[in-house]
Design a protein around this motif. Structure first.
Motif, mmCIF file in Angstrom:
data_model
loop_
_atom_site.group_PDB
_atom_site.id
_atom_site.type_symbol
_atom_site.label_atom_id
_atom_site.label_comp_id
_atom_site.label_asym_id
_atom_site.label_seq_id
_atom_site.Cartn_x
_atom_site.Cartn_y
_atom_site.Cartn_z
ATOM 1 N N CYS A 5 7.722 0.828 0.128
ATOM 2 C CA CYS A 5 8.968 0.305 0.697
ATOM 3 C C CYS A 5 9.811 1.438 1.263
ATOM 4 C CB CYS A 5 9.753 -0.458 -0.374
ATOM 5 S SG CYS A 5 11.346 -1.109 0.193
ATOM 6 N N ILE A 6 10.405 1.169 2.428
ATOM 7 C CA ILE A 6 11.343 2.088 3.070
ATOM 8 C C ILE A 6 12.657 1.334 3.252
ATOM 9 C CG2 ILE A 6 11.850 3.465 5.124
ATOM 10 C CD1 ILE A 6 9.494 4.491 3.545
ATOM 11 N N SER B 263 0.824 -1.211 0.000
ATOM 12 C CA SER B 263 0.000 0.000 0.000
ATOM 13 C C SER B 263 0.857 1.259 0.000
ATOM 14 C CB SER B 263 -0.912 0.015 1.231
ATOM 15 O OG SER B 263 -1.735 -1.135 1.266
ATOM 16 N N ASP B 264 0.322 2.307 -0.582
ATOM 17 C CA ASP B 264 1.000 3.592 -0.585
ATOM 18 C C ASP B 264 0.944 4.204 0.813
ATOM 19 O OD1 ASP B 264 2.199 5.848 -2.270
ATOM 20 O OD2 ASP B 264 0.593 6.856 -1.171
ATOM 21 N N ILE B 265 2.097 4.592 1.337
ATOM 22 C CA ILE B 265 2.178 5.070 2.716
ATOM 23 C C ILE B 265 1.405 6.382 2.891
ATOM 24 C CG2 ILE B 265 3.769 5.739 4.558
ATOM 25 C CD1 ILE B 265 5.899 4.028 3.104
ATOM 26 N N PHE C 166 19.191 9.054 -2.064
ATOM 27 C CA PHE C 166 18.569 8.889 -3.377
ATOM 28 C C PHE C 166 19.405 7.952 -4.237
ATOM 29 C CE2 PHE C 166 17.502 12.990 -1.632
ATOM 30 C CZ PHE C 166 16.127 13.048 -1.784
ATOM 31 N N PRO C 167 18.732 7.062 -4.984
ATOM 32 C CA PRO C 167 19.474 6.180 -5.895
ATOM 33 C C PRO C 167 20.242 6.990 -6.929
ATOM 34 C CG PRO C 167 17.213 5.425 -5.600
ATOM 35 C CD PRO C 167 17.294 6.789 -4.990
ATOM 36 N N ALA D 22 10.682 3.104 -3.801
ATOM 37 C CA ALA D 22 11.002 3.116 -2.374
ATOM 38 C C ALA D 22 11.593 4.456 -1.960
ATOM 39 C CB ALA D 22 11.984 1.990 -2.045
ATOM 40 N N TYR D 23 11.522 4.725 -0.675
ATOM 41 C CA TYR D 23 12.229 5.852 -0.066
ATOM 42 C C TYR D 23 13.471 5.293 0.628
ATOM 43 C CZ TYR D 23 7.674 8.201 -0.562
ATOM 44 O OH TYR D 23 6.488 8.725 -1.046
#
Length: 458
Positions: free
Chosen positions: A138-139, A63-65, A293-294, A277-278
């Motif tokens: 995802c975190i 789910s979207d946080i 950040f990627p 993800a964050y």
């Protein structure tokens, strides 16, 4: 005006945190996590990130946080609260609840009746490549060794679901199943809650993975990276998310937890969590979070406030008099329980793969565990009669043995025997005394015989 002031204050606080963390990353050595001022995520964190197989029949997807926050209202023990000037809550200001209230009692409570299963609880199903397009679920939190070693790095991969569906009667093992099935409605699940955080942790040394941890309910399991039980796809570990509960396992099939419940996993739908993800860096000394950040991605808002929120990510457990609540017979389990706390409460600083302080079991859990371990070999079917007979024999023999030992002990402790003249005569002298008495009796008899002989002669 109050809303503007609150936002300015929050942005200032987060900017200070970010500046401090960025300075620490910049001034550190060349370790991958300390990187450069751009706060770039180390490549190995995504290169060896887990892939999750969602259960084919699980209705509740990642789910979207942010959407979860927007479909909830902060409450204290199911009672609405009024906070003057509180802005609309989002990922950049959720920690405001910590300063306004006793945050440990604040619960993000669903605006809808969850028994009706509103659409936002179901989350989003990934596409064929495993990506989510309308949700960030995802975190990833990167933690360096608390002991100052730049070689050891833990990467926590947290997965968020808006709803956790607990077990039903089909997942309870015999013979406990027969005790509670009459007290449950058909199909009823117990242990349901709004909000669900699950995680894996991969430990790296010099950029190479050495082990992985899988969260499972109140505990988990861990494996070395070269363990044959660990399956991988292009060096990425595979995780099997259990039906309803989303507990993480190393393989498909049935998995028993808490001694009496069974989780089910299969390779239903692939999800690549880090594709949306964050990413954050966590300082084990100051507990400060810094957004990362990627490589090649565009920097956005810090989005760290929601991770500092220390309340519950779902409804507080409904009281027994609430019509939605139900209690499982004998064991006291509830149909609905409280939502979980967030990622930063999951012991991010660890010596080993397991959390340093694992949850202790209640006496009921210990008792059920012992019973279930003995049931297959000793308590099932005719075995219970054999085991009962053996137990009775052992019990009786033990009682008699203790009685005999006590009697012997008392006999030895006495050590002497009282006689009429009041003298204490050791028992080891009793035989000499008896011989002396026999001689005296014999002498008396000889005197009497001699007396009669003299009388006859006269």
């Amino acid at each position: 005006m109050e809303n503007c002031l609150l936002r300015v204050l929050l942005v200032s606080m987060l900017s200070a945190h970010s500046s401090h963390a960025s300075s620490r990353l910049t001034n550190g050595n060349a370790a991958a996590t300390r990187g450069d001022i751009n706060r770039t995520v180390p490549d190995y964190v995504t290169r060896y990130a887990p892939l999750v197989w969602l259960h084919s029949e699980d209705l509740f997807r990642p789910s979207d946080i942010l959407q979860h926050v927007r479909h909830t209202t902060p409450m204290v023990r199911m009672e609405s609260i009024a906070i003057a000037g509180l802005p609309e809550l989002d990922l950049d200001n959720l920690a405001l609840l910590n300063t306004q209230l006793d945050s440990s009692a604040v619960a993000l409570t669903a605006n809808d009746d969850i028994t009706a299963l509103p659409a936002w609880l179901f989350g989003e199903t990934p596409d064929e490549s495993g990506r989510l397009h309308n949700a960030t679920s995802c975190i990833v939190i990167i933690v360096e060794s608390a002991e100052g070693s730049s070689d050891d790095v833990d990467a926590f991969y947290f997965y968020f679901y808006s709803y956790n569906r607990g077990a039903n009667i089909t997942q309870v093992l015999a013979p406990i199943k027969s005790l509670i099935e009459d007290g449950l409605e058909d199909g009823m699940h117990f242990g349901d809650h709004v909000g669900d955080w699950e995680h894996n942790m991969v430990r790296f040394r010099n950029g190479q993975p050495t082990g992985i941890y899988y969260s499972q309910h109140s505990d988990g399991s861990a494996y070395d990276w070269d363990d044959t039980a660990l399956s991988k796809d292009d060096d990425r570990p595979l995780v099997y998310s259990a039906y309803g509960s989303h507990a993480n396992y190393v393989s498909p099939g049935g998995h028993v937890h808490d001694s009496v419940l069974r989780d089910y996993c299969d390779a239903g739908q692939l999800w690549d969590p880090v594709s949306s993800a964050y990413f954050y860096h966590f300082d084990p000394v100051t507990s400060q979070l810094t957004r990362m950040f990627p490589s090649g991605s565009q920097e956005e808002s810090n989005f760290t406030s929601f991770l500092y929120f220390s309340g519950l990510w779902g409804d507080f457990q409904y009281p027994d008099d609430n019509p939605r609540q139900w209690t499982v017979p004998y064991f006291g389990l509830k149909r609905y329980v409280s939502g979980p706390t967030g990622p930063t409460t999951k012991q991010l600083v660890r010596k080993g793969l397991f959390p340093d302080h694992r949850e202790k079991k209640s006496w009921i859990q210990w008792g059920v565990g012992v019973f279930m371990s003995l049931y297959p070999c000793c308590l099932r079917g005719w075995r219970v009669w054999v085991s009962g007979t053996i137990f009775i024999v052992i019990f009786v023999a033990t009682v008699f043995g203790i009685g005999y030992a006590v009697k012997r002990c008392r006999f030895r402790k006495r050590g002497y025997k009282k006689v009429d003249d009041g003298e204490d005569i050791p028992l080891n002298n009793m035989e000499d005394m008896e011989d002396r008495e026999d001689r005296e009796v014999g002498e008396d008899r000889e005197d009497v015989a001699m007396h009669h002989t003299d009388a006859d002669q006269r």
